[in-house]
Design a protein around this motif. Structure first.
Motif, PDB file in Angstrom:
ATOM      1  N   UNK A 168     -52.217 -76.251 -19.159  1.00  0.00           N
ATOM      2  CA  UNK A 168     -51.894 -76.673 -20.170  1.00  0.00           C
ATOM      3  C   UNK A 168     -50.357 -75.992 -20.502  1.00  0.00           C
ATOM      4  N   UNK A 169     -49.150 -76.832 -20.664  1.00  0.00           N
ATOM      5  CA  UNK A 169     -47.788 -76.184 -21.585  1.00  0.00           C
ATOM      6  C   UNK A 169     -48.501 -74.898 -22.566  1.00  0.00           C
ATOM      7  N   UNK A 170     -48.280 -73.754 -23.007  1.00  0.00           N
ATOM      8  CA  UNK A 170     -48.395 -72.937 -23.847  1.00  0.00           C
ATOM      9  C   UNK A 170     -46.069 -72.786 -24.418  1.00  0.00           C
ATOM     10  N   UNK A 171     -47.009 -72.667 -25.874  1.00  0.00           N
ATOM     11  CA  UNK A 171     -45.285 -72.904 -26.336  1.00  0.00           C
ATOM     12  C   UNK A 171     -45.083 -72.140 -27.390  1.00  0.00           C
ATOM     13  N   UNK A 172     -44.530 -70.784 -27.746  1.00  0.00           N
ATOM     14  CA  UNK A 172     -43.758 -69.912 -29.299  1.00  0.00           C
ATOM     15  C   UNK A 172     -42.533 -70.864 -29.385  1.00  0.00           C
ATOM     16  N   UNK A 173     -43.178 -71.216 -30.403  1.00  0.00           N
ATOM     17  CA  UNK A 173     -41.512 -71.672 -31.345  1.00  0.00           C
ATOM     18  C   UNK A 173     -41.041 -70.819 -32.294  1.00  0.00           C
ATOM     19  N   UNK A 174     -40.738 -69.896 -32.750  1.00  0.00           N
ATOM     20  CA  UNK A 174     -39.571 -68.967 -34.433  1.00  0.00           C
ATOM     21  C   UNK A 174     -38.596 -70.264 -34.189  1.00  0.00           C
ATOM     22  N   UNK A 175     -39.155 -69.828 -35.401  1.00  0.00           N
ATOM     23  CA  UNK A 175     -38.151 -70.424 -36.005  1.00  0.00           C
ATOM     24  C   UNK A 175     -36.854 -70.329 -37.186  1.00  0.00           C
TER      25      UNK A 175
END
Length: 237
Positions: A168-175
């Motif tokens: 899978x594609x895996x993303x950490x998104x820091x806002x």
């Protein structure tokens, strides 16, 4: 994201018991507001600073206001930890974050393996799992995460690593809810285990998107993806 109610202006008296805040409104009234942020809130707590609260109509709730933002050194800092998830879902649906466009199905709050991740985004080519974190900690030009030790955040990183290994594609998104920073990095001096796990995640192919958001009493808007460093001596001091 636009606030659906007019916010109420005041000044911070104190934050205590993590989730409670005393605020003096402009008319001199002192009110109790709920603080959604359970972290240390280091670098975004200043007694006497301007704040904005959102009014709450729920008669069952003891606190009639929720703390939304605080003004630090002339800049609004968004401290509501629930908004980054909303911003992420909106952005993934509209394709407004460079590198995260083209998803036709976006589902919030997905249980996967032994974790619950914030977003699953899909198109004909791939399934992407996204974990969203709220960032408020500032040291110099750096935005840092976390501002307190986070075992839950560590677990999310381990889940993303496994998902990436499964294809899978895996993303950490820091806002990052403040505009007075230029670079994102893990707070190695606060949570070295998390910093090491993030480095390992990146090495394994988990993607990192630190997105800066402009906060105002009218709403919150995502502005740009910031550069990031995973292992920087300056963030260890």
């Amino acid at each position: 994201m636009v606030f659906d109610k007019e916010l109420v202006h005041g000044r911070l008296i104190r934050r205590y018991k993590r989730f409670l805040t005393d605020v003096e409104l402009d008319d001199g009234t002192q009110v109790l507001a709920h603080c959604t942020n359970s972290g240390s809130m280091k670098s975004c707590l200043e007694e006497g600073a301007e704040v904005y609260l959102s009014p709450v109509d729920d008669p069952k709730r003891k606190t009639k206001y929720t703390w939304e933002m605080i003004r630090i050194n002339g800049n609004w800092v968004g401290i509501h930890t629930g908004h980054p998830n909303k911003l992420a879902v909106e952005a993934l649906r509209s394709g407004s974050i460079p590198g995260l466009e083209g998803y036709t199905k976006v589902v919030p709050e997905v249980k996967i393996q032994d974790s619950r991740l914030d977003v699953m985004a899909e198109n004909d080519a791939e399934t992407c799992f996204v974990e969203v974190k709220n960032v408020t900690l500032k040291e110099g030009r750096y935005a840092l995460f976390p501002d307190a030790v986070t075992t839950r955040g560590l677990k999310h990183l381990e889940t993303l690593i496994r998902l990436k290994e499964e294809g899978y594609r895996a993303v950490m998104l820091y806002i990052i809810q403040r505009m007075d920073v230029e670079v994102f990095a893990p707070a190695q001096n606060i949570d070295p285990a998390y910093a090491e796990a993030l480095k390992r995640a990146v090495d394994k192919g988990v993607e990192v998107f630190p997105v800066q958001a402009e906060v105002s009493p009218q709403g919150i808007s995502l502005k740009k993806v910031l550069p990031f460093v995973i292992d920087d001596e300056k963030t260890k001091s």
